[in-house]
Design an enzyme around this catalytic site. Structure first.
Site, short mmCIF file in Angstrom:
data_model
loop_
_atom_site.label_atom_id
_atom_site.label_comp_id
_atom_site.label_asym_id
_atom_site.label_seq_id
_atom_site.Cartn_x
_atom_site.Cartn_y
_atom_site.Cartn_z
N SER A 26 0.85 -1.19 0.00
CA SER A 26 0.00 0.00 0.00
C SER A 26 0.88 1.24 0.00
O SER A 26 1.89 1.29 0.71
CB SER A 26 -0.91 0.00 1.23
OG SER A 26 -1.82 1.07 1.17
N HIS A 36 1.86 12.15 -0.24
CA HIS A 36 1.35 13.51 0.01
C HIS A 36 2.44 14.52 -0.37
O HIS A 36 3.37 14.75 0.41
CB HIS A 36 0.98 13.68 1.49
CG HIS A 36 -0.22 12.89 1.91
ND1 HIS A 36 -1.49 13.17 1.47
CD2 HIS A 36 -0.32 11.81 2.73
CE1 HIS A 36 -2.35 12.31 2.02
NE2 HIS A 36 -1.67 11.47 2.77
N HIS A 96 -2.59 7.46 -4.32
CA HIS A 96 -2.68 6.23 -3.52
C HIS A 96 -2.68 5.04 -4.48
O HIS A 96 -3.29 5.10 -5.55
CB HIS A 96 -3.97 6.24 -2.71
CG HIS A 96 -4.42 4.89 -2.26
ND1 HIS A 96 -5.46 4.21 -2.88
CD2 HIS A 96 -3.98 4.09 -1.25
CE1 HIS A 96 -5.63 3.05 -2.26
NE2 HIS A 96 -4.76 2.96 -1.28
N ASN A 149 -2.50 0.46 -4.35
CA ASN A 149 -2.56 -0.71 -3.49
C ASN A 149 -2.70 -1.96 -4.36
O ASN A 149 -3.44 -1.95 -5.34
CB ASN A 149 -3.75 -0.58 -2.54
CG ASN A 149 -4.01 -1.84 -1.75
OD1 ASN A 149 -4.89 -2.64 -2.10
ND2 ASN A 149 -3.26 -2.04 -0.69
N VAL A 150 -1.96 -2.99 -4.03
CA VAL A 150 -2.20 -4.32 -4.61
C VAL A 150 -2.19 -5.32 -3.47
O VAL A 150 -1.38 -5.21 -2.54
CB VAL A 150 -1.14 -4.71 -5.68
CG1 VAL A 150 -1.41 -4.00 -7.00
CG2 VAL A 150 0.28 -4.42 -5.22
N ARG A 151 -3.10 -6.28 -3.51
CA ARG A 151 -3.25 -7.16 -2.36
C ARG A 151 -3.74 -8.55 -2.79
O ARG A 151 -4.34 -8.72 -3.85
CB ARG A 151 -4.21 -6.56 -1.34
CG ARG A 151 -5.59 -6.27 -1.90
CD ARG A 151 -6.45 -5.46 -0.94
NE ARG A 151 -7.75 -5.17 -1.54
CZ ARG A 151 -8.00 -4.13 -2.32
NH1 ARG A 151 -7.04 -3.28 -2.61
NH2 ARG A 151 -9.20 -3.94 -2.83
N GLY A 163 -5.97 -6.35 14.14
CA GLY A 163 -4.81 -6.21 15.01
C GLY A 163 -3.53 -5.90 14.27
O GLY A 163 -2.44 -6.28 14.72
N GLY A 164 -3.63 -5.23 13.14
CA GLY A 164 -2.44 -4.82 12.40
C GLY A 164 -1.70 -3.73 13.13
O GLY A 164 -2.13 -3.23 14.18
#
Length: 302
Positions: free
Chosen positions: A94, A98, A108, A110-112, A260-261
């Site tokens: 991620s 800014h 922004h 993101n790859v997941r 819980g990251g």
């Protein structure tokens, strides 16, 4: 081939994080990313990288995480009750940038990848990701370049892919309580698991590798534009919208916090400074007003 190769995916995500950080350091020319590696008690961990107070980037964060566990958070099972009781792994990169200059958009990407397994049953897996652009001062040619690059990345996978994922992006990055978009969109996809693993992984790699070719030319074009207090104050005001979306609506933020990251990594997407102003309205016919009339409403740029 339809069996996910988790080591192959992880290797790509780590190399993508390296490549993006190297290129951002090169264009900034002053600051470097600092890295923090972290572990999660329930399983997994990650490496978080952040650049602060650069020449061009006021703050840029690039996170890799790979977490696992035996019980999914509510944000993941609410729409997928079949995942309850499965062991899961979630992995991704991620990125949130800014810039300091208000004429350079925030961006922004993101790859997941996600997989949930249960003994005796086929694994449930999918890819997701995308990228989106949040300008403060809009330029039509930048929007056209951004969306043309997005379309060209999607085109080998079918002519219907770009329009579908563009619309999904427009809908996802919409701040419902403000009745306005966060930016000018881009691509957003989720739950991608057909026709097979190789196809989905190739597409996700192309999204990850294509992001900088969409963003960096805009940075180069706008980085020398002079700006002052008026532009800075408007940038900070609009950054407030970014904060509102991420804390109220973003599924990734909710998943990270509920699972819980590492909180510092999850909230890396926050801008270093933002502001709110009660009942603000831009001056009619101003560059600030043009953002609301000409850029934030969803449209076909190409």
């Amino acid at each position: 081939m339809n069996t996910p190769n988790i080591n192959q995916i992880k290797s790509f995500f780590l190399s993508l994080q390296d490549e993006i950080c190297q290129q951002l350091e090169q264009i900034d020319g002053k600051e470097k990313f600092t890295e923090q590696c972290w572990q999660r008690e329930e399983g997994g961990g990650g490496r978080s990288r952040i650049m602060k107070e650069g020449t061009i980037f006021e703050q840029a964060g690039a996170n890799f995480s790979h977490v696992s566990g035996d019980m999914l958070p509510l944000s993941a099972t609410a729409h997928r009750p079949e995942l309850v009781g499965r062991h899961y792994q979630a992995m991704g990169v991620s990125l949130v940038i800014h810039p300091l200059n208000p004429y350079i958009p925030t961006s922004h990407a993101n790859v997941r990848f996600f997989i949930a397994e249960k003994e005796g049953e086929a694994p449930v897996w999918w890819f997701g990701g995308g990228f989106d652009l949040t300008p403060y001062y809009g330029f039509k040619e930048d929007a056209i370049h951004w969306h043309t690059t997005a379309r060209n990345i999607c085109r080998p996978y079918g002519e219907d892919v770009y329009p579908k994922y563009k619309e999904w992006c427009d809908n996802y990055f919409y701040i419902k309580h403000r009745n306005e978009a966060r930016g000018i969109g881009g691509l957003f996809y989720d739950d991608l698991n057909t026709p097979d693993f190789e196809h989905c992984f190739n597409f996700t790699q192309d999204i990850g590798k294509g992001f900088l070719s969409a963003y960096l030319p805009i940075v180069e074009k706008r980085k020398e534009i002079l700006w002052g207090e008026r532009e800075r104050q408007f940038q900070l005001y609009r950054r407030g919208r970014y904060v509102e979306f991420n804390l109220v609506w973003d599924r990734g933020t909710l998943f990270g916090l509920q699972s819980g990251g590492r909180t510092e990594s999850i909230l890396m997407s926050m801008p270093p400074l933002a502001r709110w102003e009660h009942d603000y309205h831009p001056e009619p016919e101003s560059a600030e007003a043009a953002l609301y009339t000409d850029f934030l409403p969803a449209k076909n740029w190409i």
